[in-house]
Design a protein around this motif. Structure first.
Motif, PDB file in Angstrom:
ATOM      1  N   VAL A 111      14.058 -30.705 -20.083  1.00 21.11           N
ATOM      2  CA  VAL A 111      13.717 -29.825 -18.988  1.00 21.11           C
ATOM      3  C   VAL A 111      14.385 -28.464 -19.155  1.00 21.11           C
ATOM      4  O   VAL A 111      15.554 -28.382 -19.547  1.00 21.11           O
TER       5      VAL A 111
ATOM      6  N   GLY B 163      20.397 -38.333 -14.081  1.00 28.02           N
ATOM      7  CA  GLY B 163      19.363 -39.357 -14.179  1.00 28.02           C
ATOM      8  C   GLY B 163      18.520 -39.456 -12.919  1.00 28.02           C
ATOM      9  O   GLY B 163      17.398 -39.965 -12.949  1.00 28.02           O
TER      10      GLY B 163
ATOM     11  N   CYS C  36      18.634 -27.752 -19.753  1.00 25.85           N
ATOM     12  CA  CYS C  36      19.386 -28.938 -19.358  1.00 25.85           C
ATOM     13  C   CYS C  36      19.968 -29.601 -20.599  1.00 25.85           C
ATOM     14  O   CYS C  36      19.238 -29.974 -21.511  1.00 25.85           O
TER      15      CYS C  36
ATOM     16  N   CYS D 264      22.055 -31.858 -15.173  1.00 26.36           N
ATOM     17  CA  CYS D 264      20.830 -32.562 -14.773  1.00 26.36           C
ATOM     18  C   CYS D 264      20.186 -31.889 -13.567  1.00 26.36           C
ATOM     19  O   CYS D 264      20.819 -31.676 -12.549  1.00 26.36           O
ATOM     20  N   ASN D 265      18.919 -31.541 -13.695  1.00 29.99           N
ATOM     21  CA  ASN D 265      18.238 -30.814 -12.626  1.00 29.99           C
ATOM     22  C   ASN D 265      17.225 -31.686 -11.870  1.00 29.99           C
ATOM     23  O   ASN D 265      16.250 -31.193 -11.314  1.00 29.99           O
ATOM     24  N   ALA D 266      17.473 -32.979 -11.867  1.00 31.81           N
ATOM     25  CA  ALA D 266      16.638 -33.910 -11.093  1.00 31.81           C
ATOM     26  C   ALA D 266      15.180 -33.899 -11.548  1.00 31.81           C
ATOM     27  O   ALA D 266      14.260 -33.909 -10.731  1.00 31.81           O
ATOM     28  N   ALA D 267      14.980 -33.848 -12.855  1.00 31.44           N
ATOM     29  CA  ALA D 267      13.622 -33.873 -13.407  1.00 31.44           C
ATOM     30  C   ALA D 267      13.607 -34.665 -14.706  1.00 31.44           C
ATOM     31  O   ALA D 267      12.812 -34.389 -15.603  1.00 31.44           O
ATOM     32  N   CYS D 268      14.468 -35.675 -14.803  1.00 30.92           N
ATOM     33  CA  CYS D 268      14.684 -36.382 -16.063  1.00 30.92           C
ATOM     34  C   CYS D 268      13.419 -37.055 -16.592  1.00 30.92           C
ATOM     35  O   CYS D 268      13.294 -37.262 -17.796  1.00 30.92           O
TER      36      CYS D 268
ATOM     37  N   LEU E 140      20.699 -37.182 -20.933  1.00 34.82           N
ATOM     38  CA  LEU E 140      19.335 -37.629 -21.213  1.00 34.82           C
ATOM     39  C   LEU E 140      18.490 -36.518 -21.829  1.00 34.82           C
ATOM     40  O   LEU E 140      17.839 -36.711 -22.854  1.00 34.82           O
ATOM     41  N   CYS E 141      18.520 -35.332 -21.225  1.00 27.90           N
ATOM     42  CA  CYS E 141      17.754 -34.223 -21.797  1.00 27.90           C
ATOM     43  C   CYS E 141      18.305 -33.828 -23.163  1.00 27.90           C
ATOM     44  O   CYS E 141      17.537 -33.535 -24.084  1.00 27.90           O
TER      45      CYS E 141
ATOM     46  N   ASN F  97      22.446 -32.062 -20.046  1.00 27.79           N
ATOM     47  CA  ASN F  97      23.057 -33.323 -19.652  1.00 27.79           C
ATOM     48  C   ASN F  97      22.486 -34.414 -20.568  1.00 27.79           C
ATOM     49  O   ASN F  97      21.458 -34.209 -21.223  1.00 27.79           O
TER      50      ASN F  97
HETATM   51  S1  FES Z   1      19.138 -34.975 -17.602  1.00 34.54           S
HETATM   52 FE1  FES Z   1      17.960 -33.123 -17.710  1.00 34.54          FE
HETATM   53  S2  FES Z   1      16.897 -33.148 -15.808  1.00 34.54           S
HETATM   54 FE2  FES Z   1      18.116 -34.944 -15.691  1.00 34.54          FE
END
Ligand code: FES
Ligand SMILES: Cc1cc2nc3c(=O)[nH]c(=O)nc-3n(C[C@H](O)[C@H](O)[C@H](O)COP(=O)(O)O)c2cc1C
Ligand code: SF4
Lengths: 433, 214
Positions: free
Chosen positions: B137, A89, B87, B128-132, B91-92, B89
């Motif tokens: 992404v 996040g 990604c 997660c690649n810090a682009a949520c 959220l993505c 994770n």
């Molecule tokens: S969850 Fe995919 S970039 Fe953060």
């Protein structure tokens, strides 16, 4: 209504914001010159007085951390900037470094001078090549302009700055694992005490700070304490980057005084995506217990979020609407923690494995009500019994989602599987791509 | 590919390794950039790379291997020229990352950590690649491809296989190969920092609103 307050992000809309010329056009490197004209202890005192707290998750007062470095000890001191940004996040430090790497370099000069460090490091996660390029170029340009290297600004201060790429390990964001990684070992947390301030990098006194914490320093030096303290709340001073993502009309970075609420950010930005309602959200990344619509007015500062049962963390506001299955979310985060567990201690290494197993069954509709108790029991045996805070983060989404959405877990059992349509939650649901 | 396929490192390459080591107060700290450098030369962490790093840093090869295997970016077999990370994770995944992964995996006929037969494209499920705020992404050779769809990623890999990948959303004007980008992570400046935008639309959202309100 709280107003947005772009400081770090103020010049990001300029084409050359990441160059040294672009930075200097807005007074870049003036704060470093000012600081180098002060006594180092006076710089530490100023940051202490400002009330700046760490933006990496824990909110520790930055000036106090600097003050813990023993002085006159004839040892090398180090500053290590934590740019590992891997908490799910969290997406503030990477855009900051892409658009304005020099503000970090300037903050590093000031912080290193204050703690009497002559070598500083930036530990950048490895999966962001263009961010690496921008930082490397900024460092090279800062050397060429005499802001780094020997006798900076003719003030007799020497500073080397080394950029170091990680290689894909969330645990290396934990500060002691980061130090082990930077020393060339597997990134596993160290026993504390001794704390890094006493025995950090190469067992020397070391400050580890988040990118945003250090990048906030030049503005404080330039604009003064009163300016900084006019923003924020009693114990959470200043401005900060909130990162809004997920089921919203307009995701992105919002720099605001600490204490703004999610309701205000949503009102400013256009709200939840059209035709949908807020279901749950994280205030500060996946390791912070989830919130629901009843928390829309919680002040997003360190105290406010804690009082409501979560943590401000990294201010990563991940928003999920009613199309999202909370069990799926918890399972996926659990898979992340299992993958990222460094394996050093048993409760986390084995426990995260069990969490994933149980959640898999629950999601597939094969769990029972008794399994929910077993799951909570398992969480109890992991949190607080493990070596580092990764494990506490691992149970946060599970415990909090069970607290607010217990029946949704049971619904999977009654339904014989997940009752949600995963297509409905995608952002191309209607576009048919 | 076996280790015999690689001739010994050149004098120039060894000089580069020495420069990397010289950045650090203690040589062992250079292990990570040296591993990135070996990947840039060999396409993955080869036995000859492990041996050279061990020799340079005066470590046992087992110590270098122990470090290398801890980190997911260091590969034990060659990546494709275009390493595609989707990604997945939470959220993505929810926003479409799961659908993208399934679709591109089927399209390419390969799974997680596999490479297409022509050696052009490899696939990985990434965290997660810090682009949520740009979800879903996809990272190609660790460059940002923001706001993707199943179709856009299938098109992307097709174009990459044809030698003509689209430019990253927030990155250089032209996508470099996986090996070329590994050299950057070793600290070798490729001179492309000034290419690409300062910030994407989402990064500027708050700033724009603040300015409009003034
Ligand atoms: S969850 Fe995919 S970039 Fe953060
Ligand atoms: C598992 C784990 C991951 C972490 N990841 C990060 C990170 O990516 N970036 C960061 O700044 N801090 C991270 N932290 C917090 C650091 O340990 C440390 O508190 C922080 O870098 C201190 O900087 P600050 O005082 O400026 O916030 C992490 C902590 C844990 C337990
Ligand atoms: S809690 Fe997990 S990540 Fe932390 S030391 Fe133990 S095994 Fe490693």
């Amino acid at each position: 209504m709280t107003k947005l307050s772009p400081v770090l992000s103020a010049n990001w809309d300029e084409k050359d914001s990441f160059t040294i010329e672009g930075y200097k056009r807005h007074g870049g490197y003036k704060a470093a010159a000012t600081a180098l004209g002060m006594e180092p202890d006076a710089v530490i005192q100023m940051i202490k007085d400002s009330g700046l707290r760490g933006r990496g998750g824990a909110g520790f007062p930055t000036g106090s951390k600097w003050g813990f470095i023993p002085q006159g000890d004839n040892k090398d001191h180090y500053l290590v900037v934590n740019a590992d940004e891997s908490e799910p996040g969290t997406c503030k430090d990477m855009p900051l470094l892409l658009a304005n790497p020099h503000v970090l370099v300037e903050g590093i000069i000031i912080a290193s001078y204050a703690i009497r460090a002559n070598h500083a490091f930036i530990y950048l996660r490895g999966e962001v090549v263009h961010v690496y390029r921008r930082l490397l170029q900024a460092i090279e340009d800062a050397y060429a302009a005499g802001h780094l290297g020997k006798n900076i600004g003719g003030k007799g201060f020497d500073l080397e700055l080394t950029l170091h790429a990680g290689a894909g390990a969330y645990i290396c964001g934990e500060e002691t694992a980061l130090l082990d990684s930077l020393e060339g070992f597997r990134g596993q947390p160290r026993l504390r005490p001794p704390f890094p301030a006493i025995a950090g990098l190469y067992a020397k006194p070391t400050v580890v700070n988040n990118v945003e914490s250090i990048a906030s320093v030049p503005a404080i030096i330039n604009n003064g304490l009163e300016w900084f303290q006019a923003m924020g709340t009693e114990k959470s001073k200043g401005f900060t980057l909130y990162s809004l993502s997920g089921h919203v009309e307009n995701p992105g970075q919002f720099e605001a005084p600490l204490g703004i609420t999610l309701r205000e950010i949503l009102e400013l930005s256009g709200g939840i995506r059209k035709g949908h309602q807020l279901k749950f959200w994280t205030p500060g990344g996946s390791s912070t217990p989830i919130f629901t619509a009843e928390h829309l007015d919680v002040p997003l500062d360190y105290e406010g979020v804690s009082a409501a049962g979560s943590m401000l963390g990294t201010k990563a506001l991940q928003i999920f609407d009613e199309t999202t299955c909370v069990v799926r979310a918890a399972l996926r985060w659990s898979e992340f923690y299992k993958h990222e567990s460094c394996g050093k201690c048993t409760p986390c290494r084995e426990g995260t494995w069990w969490l994933v197993q149980m959640l898999h069954d629950l999601e597939a509709g094969k769990g029972t009500e008794a399994d929910l108790e077993k799951l909570l029991d398992l969480c109890d045996n992991i949190a607080g019994r493990s070596f580092c805070a990764l494990a506490d983060g691992a149970v946060a989404p599970i415990i909090s989602s069970l607290k607010y959405f217990r029946d949704e877990y049971l619904e999977h059992q009654r339904n014989g599987g997940c009752p949600f349509d995963p297509v409905a939650s995608t952002n191309f649901a209607a576009v048919n791509s | 590919m076996s280790d015999k396929d690689f001739i010994s490192f050149s004098q120039e390459q060894i000089a580069t390794m020495d420069k990397i080591i010289a950045r650090y107060p203690r040589s062992r700290s250079a292990i990570m950039p040296l591993l990135h450098y070996v990947q840039s030369l060999d396409g993955y962490v080869t036995p000859r790379g492990i041996e050279k790093i061990a020799e340079k840093l005066e470590l046992a090869t087992a110590e270098v291997t122990a470090v290398s295997t801890f980190y997911t970016q260091y590969l034990t077999k060659p990546a494709g020229d275009y390493h595609v990370g989707v990604c997945v994770n939470t959220l993505c995944a929810v926003m479409g990352g799961d659908a993208i992964y399934e679709s591109v995996s089927e399209h390419l006929g390969i799974g997680n950590h596999e490479v297409t037969k022509d050696g052009k494209v490899s696939l990985e499920r990434i965290e997660c690649n810090a682009a949520c705020d740009y979800a879903p992404v996809v990272m190609v050779n660790w460059e940002f491809y923001d706001n993707q769809t199943p179709r856009s990623v299938n098109d992307l890999v097709d174009a990459a296989r044809a030698g003509n990948p689209p430019a990253p959303t927030r990155g250089p004007n032209k996508l470099r190969t996986w090996r070329e980008n590994s050299a950057v992570l070793a600290g070798l400046n490729d001179g492309l920092a000034n290419e690409g935008i300062s910030a994407g639309e989402a990064s500027l959202r708050g700033l724009k609103i603040a300015k409009d309100k003034k």
